[in-house]
Write an enzyme that holds these catalytic residues in place. Structure first.
Site, PDB file in Angstrom:
ATOM      1  N   HIS A   1      14.100  52.491  34.218  1.00 29.61           N
ATOM      2  CA  HIS A   1      14.916  51.280  34.031  1.00 29.61           C
ATOM      3  C   HIS A   1      13.961  50.089  34.164  1.00 29.61           C
ATOM      4  O   HIS A   1      14.025  49.318  35.132  1.00 29.61           O
ATOM      5  CB  HIS A   1      16.044  51.240  35.064  1.00 29.61           C
ATOM      6  CG  HIS A   1      17.154  50.309  34.716  1.00 29.61           C
ATOM      7  ND1 HIS A   1      17.188  49.581  33.531  1.00 29.61           N
ATOM      8  CD2 HIS A   1      18.290  49.957  35.406  1.00 29.61           C
ATOM      9  CE1 HIS A   1      18.282  48.852  33.510  1.00 29.61           C
ATOM     10  NE2 HIS A   1      18.970  49.051  34.622  1.00 29.61           N
TER      11      HIS A   1
ATOM     12  N   CYS B   1      20.274  47.149  42.452  1.00 29.44           N
ATOM     13  CA  CYS B   1      20.312  46.817  41.022  1.00 29.44           C
ATOM     14  C   CYS B   1      21.735  46.564  40.522  1.00 29.44           C
ATOM     15  O   CYS B   1      21.917  45.936  39.491  1.00 29.44           O
ATOM     16  CB  CYS B   1      19.660  47.927  40.212  1.00 29.44           C
ATOM     17  SG  CYS B   1      20.481  49.517  40.428  1.00 29.44           S
TER      18      CYS B   1
ATOM     19  N   ARG C   1      17.773  39.192  35.783  1.00 30.69           N
ATOM     20  CA  ARG C   1      17.723  40.032  34.581  1.00 30.69           C
ATOM     21  C   ARG C   1      17.643  39.144  33.335  1.00 30.69           C
ATOM     22  O   ARG C   1      16.906  39.404  32.407  1.00 30.69           O
ATOM     23  CB  ARG C   1      18.986  40.922  34.488  1.00 30.69           C
ATOM     24  CG  ARG C   1      19.143  41.950  35.600  1.00 30.69           C
ATOM     25  CD  ARG C   1      18.095  43.037  35.525  1.00 30.69           C
ATOM     26  NE  ARG C   1      18.068  43.693  34.242  1.00 30.69           N
ATOM     27  CZ  ARG C   1      18.852  44.724  33.886  1.00 30.69           C
ATOM     28  NH1 ARG C   1      19.700  45.242  34.748  1.00 30.69           N
ATOM     29  NH2 ARG C   1      18.758  45.272  32.678  1.00 30.69           N
TER      30      ARG C   1
ATOM     31  N   ARG D   1      20.107  51.879  25.402  1.00 32.39           N
ATOM     32  CA  ARG D   1      20.489  52.524  26.672  1.00 32.39           C
ATOM     33  C   ARG D   1      20.968  53.930  26.324  1.00 32.39           C
ATOM     34  O   ARG D   1      21.912  54.100  25.543  1.00 32.39           O
ATOM     35  CB  ARG D   1      21.593  51.728  27.375  1.00 32.39           C
ATOM     36  CG  ARG D   1      22.161  52.457  28.574  1.00 32.39           C
ATOM     37  CD  ARG D   1      23.021  51.601  29.462  1.00 32.39           C
ATOM     38  NE  ARG D   1      22.220  50.704  30.276  1.00 32.39           N
ATOM     39  CZ  ARG D   1      22.611  50.180  31.449  1.00 32.39           C
ATOM     40  NH1 ARG D   1      23.805  50.459  31.938  1.00 32.39           N
ATOM     41  NH2 ARG D   1      21.831  49.374  32.117  1.00 32.39           N
TER      42      ARG D   1
ATOM     43  N   ASP E   1      20.154  52.028  45.603  1.00 33.48           N
ATOM     44  CA  ASP E   1      20.907  52.180  44.351  1.00 33.48           C
ATOM     45  C   ASP E   1      21.967  53.258  44.589  1.00 33.48           C
ATOM     46  O   ASP E   1      21.932  53.974  45.603  1.00 33.48           O
ATOM     47  CB  ASP E   1      19.937  52.586  43.209  1.00 33.48           C
ATOM     48  CG  ASP E   1      20.637  52.708  41.852  1.00 33.48           C
ATOM     49  OD1 ASP E   1      21.751  52.155  41.686  1.00 33.48           O
ATOM     50  OD2 ASP E   1      20.085  53.368  40.952  1.00 33.48           O
TER      51      ASP E   1
ATOM     52  N   GLN F   1      15.093  46.401  34.684  1.00 36.46           N
ATOM     53  CA  GLN F   1      15.539  46.172  36.058  1.00 36.46           C
ATOM     54  C   GLN F   1      14.336  45.890  36.960  1.00 36.46           C
ATOM     55  O   GLN F   1      14.354  44.961  37.783  1.00 36.46           O
ATOM     56  CB  GLN F   1      16.308  47.410  36.562  1.00 36.46           C
ATOM     57  CG  GLN F   1      16.835  47.268  37.966  1.00 36.46           C
ATOM     58  CD  GLN F   1      17.877  46.165  38.077  1.00 36.46           C
ATOM     59  OE1 GLN F   1      18.850  46.154  37.341  1.00 36.46           O
ATOM     60  NE2 GLN F   1      17.681  45.223  38.992  1.00 36.46           N
TER      61      GLN F   1
HETATM   62  N1   CP Z   1      21.664  47.032  36.839  1.00 32.35           N
HETATM   63  C1   CP Z   1      22.147  47.344  35.616  1.00 32.35           C
HETATM   64  O1   CP Z   1      21.407  47.789  34.715  1.00 32.35           O
HETATM   65  O2   CP Z   1      23.466  47.123  35.485  1.00 32.35           O
HETATM   66  P1   CP Z   1      24.374  47.529  34.229  1.00 32.35           P
HETATM   67  O3   CP Z   1      24.526  49.032  34.271  1.00 32.35           O
HETATM   68  O4   CP Z   1      25.668  46.828  34.480  1.00 32.35           O
HETATM   69  O5   CP Z   1      23.705  47.085  32.969  1.00 32.35           O
HETATM   70  N1  NVA Z   2      20.774  54.647  38.669  1.00 41.43           N
HETATM   71  C1  NVA Z   2      21.889  53.971  38.048  1.00 41.43           C
HETATM   72  C2  NVA Z   2      21.506  52.589  37.650  1.00 41.43           C
HETATM   73  C3  NVA Z   2      22.583  51.785  37.026  1.00 41.43           C
HETATM   74  C4  NVA Z   2      22.125  50.429  36.619  1.00 41.43           C
HETATM   75  C5  NVA Z   2      22.369  54.771  36.840  1.00 41.43           C
HETATM   76  O1  NVA Z   2      21.536  55.285  36.085  1.00 41.43           O
HETATM   77  O2  NVA Z   2      23.577  54.898  36.669  1.00 41.43           O
END
Ligand code: CP
Ligand code: NVA
Length: 303
Positions: A128, A260, A288, A101, A220, A131
């Protein structure tokens, strides 16, 4: 040859179908005792906060019989200037796969180019994809089909929207994205996905137009991780893009609500919608786990 999963388009529609089938089987508990990854070690390298991605991967990896090693870049030599390429080459000697990440998607691409093990995108500024797999599973679970589904995405054209666009294109979902001008999905990803889609993928300004007769309505956060400086400006620009019961009333009566998570309740979504009878948000979060287990098995054992 190792396979990476950096964006949803790294999988064909046939592979996505197989993965969703496998994930449903795992969810039903049919092969609960199977540990296909016994003796393997899988790393998580996370530069940003995470609840769902981290915990669902860690739990899934444990359930599959493998070991997890969680790494914060500040606690490994990467944080002291060791290069991405050297880190990738070294970690490839120990691990069987890695989930990353990160902020810049290029970090993932660079890591993958020097890695001999599968690299999975656990979220970047552009994509993502894990997701999106869970999103597809949830839509299929609730609607029993993907092809021809009308999906509305209301809000920021961010990483989640980009991956959803790729998912819609792959699975013949009609996607309408409603966002303010200047907050569209990445133009390159969007055009590529639209050009090869057999379904309709469009951007509109009016959230009601996107929600109209939708089977699923997705939103989101307005302010993604790393965009905190733009928070006040974005909140003003997105104020008419809230998923509330009025907006949901334009969708089909049996439409599902997706997010999400994490949600900023009272901003992009109202409590009565996220907690209401149409919400599939917590099933989506659960999915997930199942989709990622199916993904890991596919990347690590099917070749
Ligand atoms: N939806 C998602 O990726 O959540 P987190 O940021 O908690 O991993
Ligand atoms: N768009 C959001 C998604 C989090 C799971 C971010 O990148 O923070």
């Amino acid at each position: 040859m190792k396979r990476d999963f950096l964006r949803l388009w790294d999988l064909s529609s046939e592979e996505i179908d197989l993965m969703l089938e496998k994930a449903a089987e795992l969810k039903s508990g049919k092969d609960v005792n199977k540990c296909p990854l016994i003796g393997r070690s899988i790393g998580l390298l996370f530069e940003k906060a995470s609840t769902r991605t981290r915990v669902s991967f860690e739990v899934g990896i444990y359930q599959m019989g493998a070991q997890v090693i969680y790494m914060n870049p500040r606690e490994i030599q990467l944080g002291r200037g060791e290069t991405i390429h050297d880190t990738a080459r070294v970690l490839s000697r120990y691990l069987d796969a890695i989930i990353i990440r990160t902020f810049s998607h290029n970090t993932l691409v660079d890591f993958a180019s020097s890695s001999s093990i599968p690299v999975i995108n656990g979220l970047s500024d552009l994509h993502h994809p894990c997701q999106a797999l869970a999103d597809l599973m949830t839509i299929f679970e609730k609607k029993r089909r993907l092809k021809g589904i009308r999906l509305a995405y209301i809000g920021d054209g961010n990483n989640v929207a980009n991956s959803l666009t790729e998912a819609a294109s792959r699975m013949e979902i009609n996607l309408k994205i409603a966002c303010p001008e200047g907050y569209e999905p990445d133009p390159h990803i969007f055009e590529e996905a639209r050009a090869s889609a057999k379904s309709e993928i469009t951007i509109v300004r009016d959230p009601k137009e996107a929600a109209d007769k939708a089977d699923a309505v997705y939103t989101d956060v307005w302010v993604s991780m790393g965009q905190e400086e733009e928070a006040e400006e974005k909140k003003k620009k997105f104020k008419d893009y809230q998923l509330n019961s009025k907006l949901l009333s334009y969708a089909k009566k049996d439409a599902i609500v997706l997010h999400c998570l994490p949600a900023h309740r009272g901003e992009e979504i109202k409590d009565d919608v996220i907690d209401g009878p149409q919400s599939a948000v917590f099933d989506q979060a659960e999915n997930r786990l199942h989709t990622q287990k199916a993904l890991l098995e596919f990347l690590l054992t099917s070749r």
